[in-house]
Scaffold this motif. Sequence first.
Motif, PDB file in Angstrom:
ATOM      1  N   ALA A 729      48.678  38.535  38.601  1.00 49.98           N
ATOM      2  CA  ALA A 729      47.568  37.907  39.320  1.00 49.98           C
ATOM      3  C   ALA A 729      48.042  36.838  40.287  1.00 49.98           C
ATOM      4  CB  ALA A 729      46.567  37.315  38.332  1.00 49.98           C
ATOM      5  N   CYS A 772      38.794  34.893  46.018  1.00 49.99           N
ATOM      6  CA  CYS A 772      38.787  35.682  44.789  1.00 49.99           C
ATOM      7  C   CYS A 772      38.529  34.775  43.597  1.00 49.99           C
ATOM      8  CB  CYS A 772      40.109  36.421  44.599  1.00 49.99           C
ATOM      9  SG  CYS A 772      40.651  37.378  46.024  1.00 49.99           S
ATOM     10  N   MET A 774      39.302  34.620  39.241  1.00 46.10           N
ATOM     11  CA  MET A 774      40.066  35.142  38.117  1.00 46.10           C
ATOM     12  C   MET A 774      39.470  34.560  36.836  1.00 46.10           C
ATOM     13  SD  MET A 774      44.041  34.379  37.154  1.00 46.10           S
ATOM     14  CE  MET A 774      44.535  34.632  38.847  1.00 46.10           C
ATOM     15  N   VAL A 786      40.252  40.114  37.972  1.00 45.79           N
ATOM     16  CA  VAL A 786      40.284  39.482  39.284  1.00 45.79           C
ATOM     17  C   VAL A 786      39.257  40.166  40.179  1.00 45.79           C
ATOM     18  CG1 VAL A 786      41.665  38.949  41.325  1.00 45.79           C
ATOM     19  CG2 VAL A 786      42.699  38.842  39.056  1.00 45.79           C
TER      20      VAL A 786
END
Length: 981
Positions: A729, A772, A774, A786
Amino acid sequence: MNPLTHPLQEKELLELWAVDLVKVVGKFGVQLVKYPKAIQTLVPALSPSSAVIHQQFGRTKAVESMTVSGFSSQRWDDCLSKFSVGRDCQPLRIVCMDRYFAILTSDGTLRLYDAVTHQLSRQMVHGERVLCFRFSSSHEQCVTYGFRTTKVWDVESGRPIHSIANPTNAKALDVAFSSNDSAVLSCSDDRLVRLWSFKSARATEPIDSGWQILDVNLKFSQGDDRQYNSPRRVVFNADSTQVAVAFRGFPLAVWDIPNEELLGLCERVSDKKNAKLDLHTDIGPICWNPVTGHVLGLYTDGCVFKWYPSPTESDSQELRTIATGIQCCPSGSLFATNNANGLLKVWDFHHFAIVYQLSCHYPIADLALSPDGRRIYDIRDPYCNIWEPNALIRLAEADEKVSETSSTAASSTQLSLASEAVSETLEPVTALTIGNRTISSYCLGNDVGLVRLHTPTSEGVVAQGFMPVDHIVWSDDETHLVTADLAGRLNVRSIDLSKKTPTCPSILDTKTGNGLVQILISPTSEHLLSATTTFVELWSVATKSLIARRSNISSPYSRWINHPADSSLLIQCTFFELRLFRWSQTELEPFSIFPIHKEFNQTLSEPNQAYTIRPTELSRLHSANYLSPDDKHHAVDQTFLSGNGLLLLQLSSPPSSGDRHRTVQYLSIDSNVLKASDSGDPIDPPDIQVEEPSSVISGATPATSNRPASSLASNNQSKITAVELPYSATTNVQKVLGFVTASPRRKSHGVISEADVVADVLVFVDHDDWVCSMTLGNESRTNVDVKRHFFLPQDWLNLESLRLAKVSRDGTLYYPRNGEVAVVAVIASSNLMALQRDSNGTGQIAQPSRGPDDDEKQLQAENSDIPYTIFTKPAKRWIVFLVALAGFFSPLSANIYFPALDYLGRDLHVSLELINLTITAYLVCQGIVPSIVGDTADMIGRRPVYIVSFIVYLAANIGLALQDSYPALLVLRVLQSAGSS
């Protein structure tokens, strides 16, 4: 509807759509190629409210879930597109053609971009740093001149078709194709013009004639015995028949290559009264007008000149302005200049009349104009900006209309002044903070010292200073605002948001030391902490007094945070340990220390390993992919604290040898276990061990978070686990924005969904410029949840803006742009998630395919907010000032001595030859000592060498002022030379 006006309305609508489609391609084209469905969901929301695409499609359900506010102007700006050239290289030059524009980067790669979509079309990798390059007149071939080789490329395929080794001890300053594109000409710093024929003029068979030296004597006259240095500037004209050369201390000259003769000199005179006085001002950048044959250039004093080389008469014209760069449009009607402050101007070539002006606060590395004169390309930082002003479009269209009836000069004369336009950007935002309680409230500081407060009901100026605002901190209860400028002036203001116009009186004004790193205010707003690179100070806001002061030399780049559960505590996060302090203590000494020395378990095969934190001896980490505690100048760059007490540390270490990138890791720790005993006595550091991979949770667990403080205090063997965020990630993380914590009692209006109501959500910007999230709390460390929510428009991208960007707890993004702050609020929607279909057509976001090489590059990629040096800006400026001052003493001591030679001979009763011997001894010592001092500085450091040299220099100066004998004069002059060199 009136049938007579209906066609006019349709025509107006088509014109608006024509403008919008051009702007959409430029600003969103990079993302639309990968995610076409974003044209329906994201583009209308990110477009200005006056745009027809926003008015027609901005009220759909998918678009209404995202709102963008904070901008004073609701129209398209002149920035058509902006994109990052590369994270691991620096763009150097840019050239425009009809179908492509090319950017040369520092790694020797020539990148070709499509002129319409601005997408990378192909790359020409030379394999070494390229000194200069040139396209042929047909734009079918390109030549790149490197340090060791010269290559000719086929533009359509991007492959090299010819290659040759370069002459030794010669560095080309410019290259060009011959008129028939069968040979390459170069002019080098050895004042020689060379020709390389790589194919026959009548046949396509390649030949290899090697570099041939032409009989072009770069001297101003036959038998000229003057000494010439290497040329400062060399530029071939469009058909490679003439070359303009600028020497230091000589006027600009142009040589005719076929006739091998001097064509003319551009001699600058002061005025008519002193016409015989040649100024011979040094020449800066120069270029050719490919249509008229004029030479355009800059003098080092910033003046622009144009000159037509002729052996009979000198037709030159000057323009008084300040510029550092210049480029001419391929059509010959316009040229552009830029200065060191980022001011860009477009001029009419024939009359030196300004047509367009753009004020931007970021310096320009290079610029170019499109062949049709409608667009401006420039390079700022690692970004390429494409501007398409309406003024240039109107001028180009007007020139096309009158081209059949009048000359180009006549049309330009009529339109140059009428088309003048100015596009200015606001002062850039240098500091930003957001409110903790009031939704959509923030405070910003800009480059001129202005502090503005924005709330949903009001906005206004809080303070006005004279230095750039470097830090802004807003207290958790939103009652106090702390600002600090670049000079270290710290100001505390009380804020009353209950009034319609918030009042912000100053209650504390003080001066901190240089190199201010961080400001922290207590949750109750009673205390204030300021940390510099040398010391930490604790202030009482109520009494306006300094309570405690502590040295910070051992950990200058640590970060301080308030304890998430106990308002009376604060935590210092260093690279090695976490230290607990009390706000009320009179001495800044930690009462609890939790070491975080790393000891990796090498048996784990996954890249994202949990590690042990023990108060034991440090163990050296041999893997190059991880940070090592043995590295110097390591730092905690940022800290992020979630609502559940999850502490995320962004750690970095200096780049390794031969690499310019810093190594970055993200470490998560449960801060709820960092508590003191009930009696107030320090507790022993807990024995922190590694959990098995199956039981490790990437975030705070409810069991750990809800443990009573008394049990933590009594159990010295309680365990906490520090977990590195998953490699899969974080390898694509460009900038972490913060945590978004959803509550099961309240639906969030940010970038989270209803399913994320019990876990911490980390929001970040990836390397594709997507915002984004997570979710931390998954039980599987290898399959991280994610999600991509929306992308940042191309014209928003900027390293400084990305560094200042923040996200609030409710998921609202605050992003500085053009002196303002964009406020982006998103309510999660399934339509925003279905922007890219995978191979099975499931509609889920598909991550870009990545190979092993890409993963390795991303691992070593530089995070945008990591500085390349541990010194702060004031410290760097002070170092540069001291070094410049030290370099000033050597020439000063040498030259100030000459006028006193005769007086010294008479006073000391020695001959002039003996006095001259002191000059010889001074110069000899000045040539020998640096070789010794330089090696010493490399071994023991430059600081002690500077100190010793200054002491010797000062002692020698005092001795010279007091001496009265020739031997003392000779010895002290030698010591003075040694100290100043």
